[in-house]
Design an enzyme around this catalytic site. Structure first.
Site, mmCIF file in Angstrom:
data_model
loop_
_atom_site.group_PDB
_atom_site.id
_atom_site.type_symbol
_atom_site.label_atom_id
_atom_site.label_comp_id
_atom_site.label_asym_id
_atom_site.label_seq_id
_atom_site.Cartn_x
_atom_site.Cartn_y
_atom_site.Cartn_z
ATOM 1 N N HIS A 266 33.733 40.099 32.431
ATOM 2 C CA HIS A 266 34.768 39.181 31.924
ATOM 3 C C HIS A 266 35.967 40.000 31.431
ATOM 4 O O HIS A 266 36.551 40.745 32.209
ATOM 5 C CB HIS A 266 34.131 38.299 30.826
ATOM 6 N N HIS A 305 36.212 36.646 41.622
ATOM 7 C CA HIS A 305 36.393 35.673 40.542
ATOM 8 C C HIS A 305 35.517 34.460 40.832
ATOM 9 O O HIS A 305 35.351 34.076 41.986
ATOM 10 C CB HIS A 305 37.861 35.229 40.460
ATOM 11 N N ASP A 363 42.618 41.396 36.086
ATOM 12 C CA ASP A 363 42.296 42.686 35.466
ATOM 13 C C ASP A 363 42.564 43.885 36.364
ATOM 14 O O ASP A 363 42.423 45.025 35.915
ATOM 15 C CB ASP A 363 40.810 42.685 35.071
#
Ligand code: SDX
Length: 428
Positions: A266, A305, A363
């Site tokens: 995460h 994702h 990210d």
């Protein structure tokens, strides 16, 4: 939520039940399973691949089309035209502020940025080299010990002041966490700075010399905050909602969100992605590294994702921000950025990633920008937590404001032992 259509579930024993199909404003319809208990059945959906845990008006994601809206406004437009505090106002209140509302909100948040001086003592209980996320979980959770005047979560005014305190104080605590980690004195907020400037000031200023925030870096960090502000019912937001459903105070709920965000699957992925780029080291190693991913030795951090099966729209904005910041800082030939772009190009042309619809997520590039801004790697997830605080608080507030909300209490599929009698130790 209107129910136009009905699904009928017919069991192999002949029993059947009608399940309403609910439609939202956007996105897929949902099957309302609340009547299922009448058949003595539970749904089974570990990790919630197919479960809508709540209704919400805050954020919309279309994973196939790669869309992200905050209160209906596309993330690309907000990242380019808005600022973080305005996005905070939007997420919390549902509408963009008028000039008066914006000025009042800025003034309000600015005057809540200091923390109780006793809070500084919590840091001394940690080793200096404690991971900043461990410190954040502890110190943000401790905030609930300081605000006995506003812990009635059913009072909208208490919820509002708690939201403002969290939005204003988390950056101060985050900067204190960094200063503690590097052994420098805490830097108090300065009201002359805007929200992002103030955070950079508290992070990088020292008593020894004047600190003037670089406007290019401020804008880049502002954009990173906007991109990370909210994201529907992700793992940490779901954690905050579940904690809040028991009536826990908002400070403890946000601390639980910080804990959930820390995981490398995460919010911890930005730190892990940058470490991955450093481990690969050179574009000549990309093919070998990607082979290791395909051999399932490790995951490609910053890729994939649960919802986006297309490019994460935040990753596209982040890549552009990366390019602008590196250009501005005359770091165009930044090795990590070149490596990231080579890795993206290689992965996006490889059937392994194409078949699994694995694209860069928020990210993948954020770590390179954060590094260029001067944020140390161990603070990357803290930056994510700082930005996501408004999302957590807005989602928590939306849930508590719904008079029909109940404590979340999932059930299970039991695979354990049937009833058996205790065996005395002499007979074992
Ligand atoms: C965030 O939910 C949110 O909205 C989160 C977030 C937010 O704003 O709140 O967007 C922020 O958390 C972004 C994600 C950051 N995490 C990472 O970058 C870590 C690397 N990514 C993976 O761990 C993974 O992609 C997840 C956890 C993000 C999603 O995993 P899922 O949905 O559980 O999918 P999966 O693990 O079932 O993967 C499906 C397939 C598997 O292969 P097969 O078993 O079918 O052969 O894809 C593979 C996985 O092995 N796969 C990857 C991969 N991600 C999935 N293979 C290599 N590298 C990856 N990154």
């Amino acid at each position: 939520m209107e129910s136009k259509r009905i699904a009928t579930l017919t069991m192999d024993d002949g029993r059947s039940i009608e399940l309403p199909i609910l439609s939202g404003t956007l996105g897929p319809d949902v099957l309302d399973l609340r009547n299922l208990a009448k058949l003595g059945l539970f749904t089974y959906d570990p990790a919630f691949f197919s479960t809508a845990s709540c209704s919400s008006k805050i954020t919309f994601i279309d994973g196939d089309a790669g869309l992200l809206y905050y209160r209906g406004y596309p993330i690309e437009q907000l990242a380019e035209k808005s600022d973080f505090l305005e996005v905070c106002y939007l997420l919390l209140n549902g509408e963009l502020p008028t000039p008066t509302q914006q000025a009042e909100f800025r003034e309000l948040i600015t005057h809540h940025t200091m923390v109780h001086d006793q809070l500084a003592r919590f840091f001394n209980g940690f080793r200096r080299d404690a991971h900043p996320m461990a410190v954040m979980v502890g110190v943000v959770g401790a905030l609930s010990a300081f605000y006995h005047d506003s812990l009635d979560i059913n009072n909208p005014e208490h919820r509002e002041i708690s939201a403002h305190r969290l939005l204003a104080k988390v950056p101060t605590i985050a900067a204190m966490t960094h200063k503690y980690n590097i052994g420098e004195p805490f830097v108090y907020p300065k009201n002359k700075f805007n929200y992002v400037e103030n955070f950079m000031y508290m992070m990088f200023a020292t008593p020894a010399e004047e600190y003037v925030p670089n406007p290019v870096l401020v804008r880049a960090l502002e954009r990173i905050f906007i991109l990370h502000a909210d994201h529907e019912q992700n793992a940490s937001t779901s954690t905050v909602r579940l904690a809040g459903s028991s009536g826990a105070n908002p400070f403890a709920c946000v601390a639980s969100g910080i804990a959930a965000l820390w995981g490398p699957a995460h919010g911890g992925a930005n730190e892990a992605a940058l470490k991955m780029l450093e481990e690969i080291g050179d574009v000549s190693h990309v093919k070998e590294y990607v082979q290791g991913v395909k051999d399932k030795k490790y995951k490609l951090m910053g890729f994939g994702h649960r919802v986006y099966k297309n490019m994460d729209p935040r990753a596209s904005v982040m890549r552009q921000t990366c390019y602008e910041v590196l250009k501005e800082l005359k770091l165009e030939n930044n090795k990590l950025f070149e490596l990231a772009m080579e890795l993206e190009k290689t992965a996006l042309s490889d059937p392994y990633f194409i078949e699994r619809k694995l694209y860069p997520n928020v990210d993948f590039y954020s770590g390179i920008v954060l590094r260029a801004i001067g944020i140390p790697t161990n603070m990357f997830t803290v930056i994510f937590a700082l930005a996501r605080t408004i999302g957590w608080v807005s989602q928590w507030n939306e849930m508590i404001a719904d008079a029909d909300h109940k404590i979340g209490r999932p059930r299970q599929l039991y695979l354990g032992e049937k009833k058996r009698d205790y065996v005395p130790i002499k007979k074992r």
